[in-house]
Design a protein around this motif. Sequence first.
Motif, PDB file in Angstrom:
ATOM      1  N   ILE A  46      10.750   7.387  -4.181  1.00 35.54           N
ATOM      2  CA  ILE A  46       9.785   7.320  -4.284  1.00 35.54           C
ATOM      3  C   ILE A  46       9.823   6.364  -3.054  1.00 35.54           C
ATOM      4  O   ILE A  46       8.028   6.683  -2.505  1.00 35.54           O
ATOM      5  CB  ILE A  46       9.958   5.184  -5.320  1.00 35.54           C
ATOM      6  CG1 ILE A  46      10.018   5.474  -6.689  1.00 35.54           C
ATOM      7  CG2 ILE A  46       8.921   4.735  -5.038  1.00 35.54           C
ATOM      8  CD1 ILE A  46       8.483   6.304  -7.207  1.00 35.54           C
ATOM      9  N   GLY A  47      10.519   6.461  -2.141  1.00 36.09           N
ATOM     10  CA  GLY A  47       9.992   6.276  -0.511  1.00 36.09           C
ATOM     11  C   GLY A  47      10.145   4.546  -0.367  1.00 36.09           C
ATOM     12  O   GLY A  47      10.300   3.519  -0.922  1.00 36.09           O
ATOM     13  N   ILE A  48       9.434   3.972   1.126  1.00 37.16           N
ATOM     14  CA  ILE A  48       9.484   2.290   0.758  1.00 37.16           C
ATOM     15  C   ILE A  48       8.077   1.946   0.208  1.00 37.16           C
ATOM     16  O   ILE A  48       6.728   2.936   0.407  1.00 37.16           O
ATOM     17  CB  ILE A  48       9.179   1.945   2.489  1.00 37.16           C
ATOM     18  CG1 ILE A  48      10.234   2.950   3.498  1.00 37.16           C
ATOM     19  CG2 ILE A  48       9.032   1.561   2.650  1.00 37.16           C
ATOM     20  CD1 ILE A  48       9.546   3.275   4.546  1.00 37.16           C
ATOM     21  N   LEU A  49       8.642   1.186  -0.081  1.00 37.39           N
ATOM     22  CA  LEU A  49       7.503   0.774  -2.136  1.00 37.39           C
ATOM     23  C   LEU A  49       6.276   0.272  -1.394  1.00 37.39           C
ATOM     24  O   LEU A  49       5.212   0.789  -1.832  1.00 37.39           O
ATOM     25  CB  LEU A  49       8.268  -0.447  -2.392  1.00 37.39           C
ATOM     26  CG  LEU A  49       7.517  -0.847  -3.591  1.00 37.39           C
ATOM     27  CD1 LEU A  49       7.240   0.244  -4.750  1.00 37.39           C
ATOM     28  CD2 LEU A  49       8.049  -1.765  -4.549  1.00 37.39           C
ATOM     29  N   SER A  53       2.300   1.450  -1.936  1.00 39.56           N
ATOM     30  CA  SER A  53       0.832   1.028  -2.308  1.00 39.56           C
ATOM     31  C   SER A  53       0.662   1.316  -2.098  1.00 39.56           C
ATOM     32  O   SER A  53      -0.752   1.297  -2.037  1.00 39.56           O
ATOM     33  CB  SER A  53       1.532   0.002  -2.700  1.00 39.56           C
ATOM     34  OG  SER A  53       3.080  -1.048  -3.535  1.00 39.56           O
ATOM     35  N   ARG A  54       0.378   1.615  -0.516  1.00 39.06           N
ATOM     36  CA  ARG A  54      -0.916   1.925   0.680  1.00 39.06           C
ATOM     37  C   ARG A  54      -1.308   2.938   0.343  1.00 39.06           C
ATOM     38  O   ARG A  54      -2.260   3.450   0.210  1.00 39.06           O
ATOM     39  CB  ARG A  54       0.168   1.862   1.883  1.00 39.06           C
ATOM     40  CG  ARG A  54      -1.388   2.067   3.100  1.00 39.06           C
ATOM     41  CD  ARG A  54      -0.548   1.821   4.218  1.00 39.06           C
ATOM     42  NE  ARG A  54       0.761   1.700   5.017  1.00 39.06           N
ATOM     43  CZ  ARG A  54       1.621   1.396   4.706  1.00 39.06           C
ATOM     44  NH1 ARG A  54       1.216   0.156   4.880  1.00 39.06           N
ATOM     45  NH2 ARG A  54       2.614   2.137   5.195  1.00 39.06           N
ATOM     46  N   GLU A  58      -5.430   4.116  -0.883  1.00 42.10           N
ATOM     47  CA  GLU A  58      -6.055   4.631   0.234  1.00 42.10           C
ATOM     48  C   GLU A  58      -6.440   6.088  -0.645  1.00 42.10           C
ATOM     49  O   GLU A  58      -7.576   6.261  -0.950  1.00 42.10           O
ATOM     50  CB  GLU A  58      -5.001   5.896   1.406  1.00 42.10           C
ATOM     51  CG  GLU A  58      -5.037   4.264   2.259  1.00 42.10           C
ATOM     52  CD  GLU A  58      -3.615   5.356   3.499  1.00 42.10           C
ATOM     53  OE1 GLU A  58      -3.258   6.233   3.686  1.00 42.10           O
ATOM     54  OE2 GLU A  58      -3.719   4.219   4.141  1.00 42.10           O
ATOM     55  N   TRP A  59      -5.678   6.650  -1.422  1.00 38.29           N
ATOM     56  CA  TRP A  59      -6.084   7.473  -2.649  1.00 38.29           C
ATOM     57  C   TRP A  59      -7.272   6.989  -3.426  1.00 38.29           C
ATOM     58  O   TRP A  59      -7.891   8.248  -4.035  1.00 38.29           O
ATOM     59  CB  TRP A  59      -4.681   8.595  -3.099  1.00 38.29           C
ATOM     60  CG  TRP A  59      -5.179   9.267  -3.797  1.00 38.29           C
ATOM     61  CD1 TRP A  59      -5.181   9.475  -5.029  1.00 38.29           C
ATOM     62  CD2 TRP A  59      -5.443  11.065  -3.498  1.00 38.29           C
ATOM     63  NE1 TRP A  59      -6.277  11.570  -5.766  1.00 38.29           N
ATOM     64  CE2 TRP A  59      -4.993  11.800  -4.671  1.00 38.29           C
ATOM     65  CE3 TRP A  59      -4.083  11.395  -1.877  1.00 38.29           C
ATOM     66  CZ2 TRP A  59      -4.980  13.389  -4.594  1.00 38.29           C
ATOM     67  CZ3 TRP A  59      -3.545  12.793  -2.080  1.00 38.29           C
ATOM     68  CH2 TRP A  59      -4.518  13.141  -3.291  1.00 38.29           C
ATOM     69  N   THR A  60      -6.858   6.193  -3.830  1.00 43.26           N
ATOM     70  CA  THR A  60      -7.968   5.910  -4.715  1.00 43.26           C
ATOM     71  C   THR A  60      -9.421   5.093  -4.213  1.00 43.26           C
ATOM     72  O   THR A  60     -10.237   4.351  -4.943  1.00 43.26           O
ATOM     73  CB  THR A  60      -7.610   4.547  -5.946  1.00 43.26           C
ATOM     74  OG1 THR A  60      -7.234   3.877  -5.407  1.00 43.26           O
ATOM     75  CG2 THR A  60      -6.418   5.617  -6.389  1.00 43.26           C
ATOM     76  N   LYS A  61      -9.244   4.882  -3.125  1.00 44.73           N
ATOM     77  CA  LYS A  61     -10.148   4.358  -2.120  1.00 44.73           C
ATOM     78  C   LYS A  61     -10.480   2.812  -2.418  1.00 44.73           C
ATOM     79  O   LYS A  61     -11.953   2.225  -2.501  1.00 44.73           O
ATOM     80  CB  LYS A  61     -11.944   5.420  -2.462  1.00 44.73           C
ATOM     81  CG  LYS A  61     -11.362   6.722  -1.907  1.00 44.73           C
ATOM     82  CD  LYS A  61     -12.880   7.070  -1.789  1.00 44.73           C
ATOM     83  CE  LYS A  61     -13.183   9.089  -1.291  1.00 44.73           C
ATOM     84  NZ  LYS A  61     -11.404   9.682  -1.375  1.00 44.73           N
ATOM     85  N   GLY A  62      -9.435   2.723  -3.094  1.00 45.20           N
ATOM     86  CA  GLY A  62      -9.634   0.825  -2.405  1.00 45.20           C
ATOM     87  C   GLY A  62      -9.590   0.346  -4.358  1.00 45.20           C
ATOM     88  O   GLY A  62      -9.363  -0.665  -4.829  1.00 45.20           O
ATOM     89  N   ILE A  63      -9.289   1.473  -4.795  1.00 47.86           N
ATOM     90  CA  ILE A  63     -10.169   0.468  -6.688  1.00 47.86           C
ATOM     91  C   ILE A  63      -8.827   0.153  -6.576  1.00 47.86           C
ATOM     92  O   ILE A  63      -8.898  -0.760  -7.522  1.00 47.86           O
ATOM     93  CB  ILE A  63     -10.467   1.994  -7.262  1.00 47.86           C
ATOM     94  CG1 ILE A  63     -11.368   2.675  -7.193  1.00 47.86           C
ATOM     95  CG2 ILE A  63     -10.398   1.801  -8.593  1.00 47.86           C
ATOM     96  CD1 ILE A  63     -11.897   3.882  -7.483  1.00 47.86           C
ATOM     97  N   THR A  64      -7.435   0.636  -6.860  1.00 42.61           N
ATOM     98  CA  THR A  64      -6.412   0.128  -6.941  1.00 42.61           C
ATOM     99  C   THR A  64      -5.334  -0.924  -5.769  1.00 42.61           C
ATOM    100  O   THR A  64      -5.491  -0.081  -4.926  1.00 42.61           O
ATOM    101  CB  THR A  64      -5.461   1.020  -7.573  1.00 42.61           C
ATOM    102  OG1 THR A  64      -5.932   1.822  -8.644  1.00 42.61           O
ATOM    103  CG2 THR A  64      -4.131   0.879  -8.114  1.00 42.61           C
ATOM    104  N   PRO A  65      -5.446  -1.857  -5.987  1.00 45.95           N
ATOM    105  CA  PRO A  65      -4.938  -2.263  -4.334  1.00 45.95           C
ATOM    106  C   PRO A  65      -3.928  -2.453  -4.654  1.00 45.95           C
ATOM    107  O   PRO A  65      -3.121  -2.416  -5.664  1.00 45.95           O
ATOM    108  CB  PRO A  65      -6.191  -4.454  -5.026  1.00 45.95           C
ATOM    109  CG  PRO A  65      -6.599  -4.187  -6.326  1.00 45.95           C
ATOM    110  CD  PRO A  65      -6.544  -2.587  -7.184  1.00 45.95           C
ATOM    111  N   GLU A  72       2.881  -2.980 -10.888  1.00 43.19           N
ATOM    112  CA  GLU A  72       3.199  -1.831 -11.954  1.00 43.19           C
ATOM    113  C   GLU A  72       4.628  -0.930 -11.457  1.00 43.19           C
ATOM    114  O   GLU A  72       5.170  -0.114 -12.475  1.00 43.19           O
ATOM    115  CB  GLU A  72       1.755  -0.999 -11.480  1.00 43.19           C
ATOM    116  CG  GLU A  72       0.684  -1.615 -12.085  1.00 43.19           C
ATOM    117  CD  GLU A  72       1.684  -2.523 -13.436  1.00 43.19           C
ATOM    118  OE1 GLU A  72       2.217  -2.448 -14.530  1.00 43.19           O
ATOM    119  OE2 GLU A  72       1.383  -3.683 -14.229  1.00 43.19           O
ATOM    120  N   THR A  73       4.637  -0.299 -10.196  1.00 46.02           N
ATOM    121  CA  THR A  73       5.567   0.630  -9.697  1.00 46.02           C
ATOM    122  C   THR A  73       7.036  -0.265  -9.812  1.00 46.02           C
ATOM    123  O   THR A  73       7.983   0.715 -10.316  1.00 46.02           O
ATOM    124  CB  THR A  73       5.240   0.472  -8.325  1.00 46.02           C
ATOM    125  OG1 THR A  73       4.515   1.450  -8.716  1.00 46.02           O
ATOM    126  CG2 THR A  73       6.746   1.524  -8.063  1.00 46.02           C
TER     127      THR A  73
END
Length: 193
Positions: A46-49, A53-54, A58-65, A72-73
């Motif tokens: 998973i890497g650094i949590l 999460s960031r 970024e991928w969701t353009k802020g839709i998922t904070p 959730e992870t």
Amino acid sequence: MQAVPRITVEVPVLGVGAGPADYEELGQHVDALRRPNGLHLTLLHIGILADFSRDVTEWTKGITPAAVATRETVRWLQALPVLDGFPGTAERLIVLGGGGISGLEVDVPQQVHDYQVSLVEGLRGLLDRLLVDNVDDFILGSQALGFRYPHWVPHVAVGRPRSRSREPVSIPPVTVTFGASRIRNGQFLPAAD
């Protein structure tokens, strides 16, 4: 300053061969042989949590904070079923990544492959719930996840290759005994509220 721990799902190595001498034999092919008490086989990185999460935010353009992705992870990780310990066998050393790591390539039972596939499928489901579109592109593109190859090769990193050759090195067959699956650095996960 202490490094932020990386989160992985892994199985610890309980033993290599019949005793310490079997593991130490690998020193003829590997420099800086790792201590046997820290050896493990990574099932999912998973890497650094916070980085993961960031990446989601970024991928969701802020839709998922990021806070939602983190919560959730953590819930998903803590709900994972435990894979029981198992034996494997290794007959060669392989060069990993950019060539700086030597690993025992381990032949593991089918249920381990099935469990690892279920982890990746579970990760896909988690990302879908986090509103990540093009999940496979995200998995291959996330810096935190660090996926570079779609095919999982079971291996235990044991040190640095002694030679510059990227060719596998045959070794006498050795049994590798693994314990039950666990979340590495799970004690550093925040509470999932």
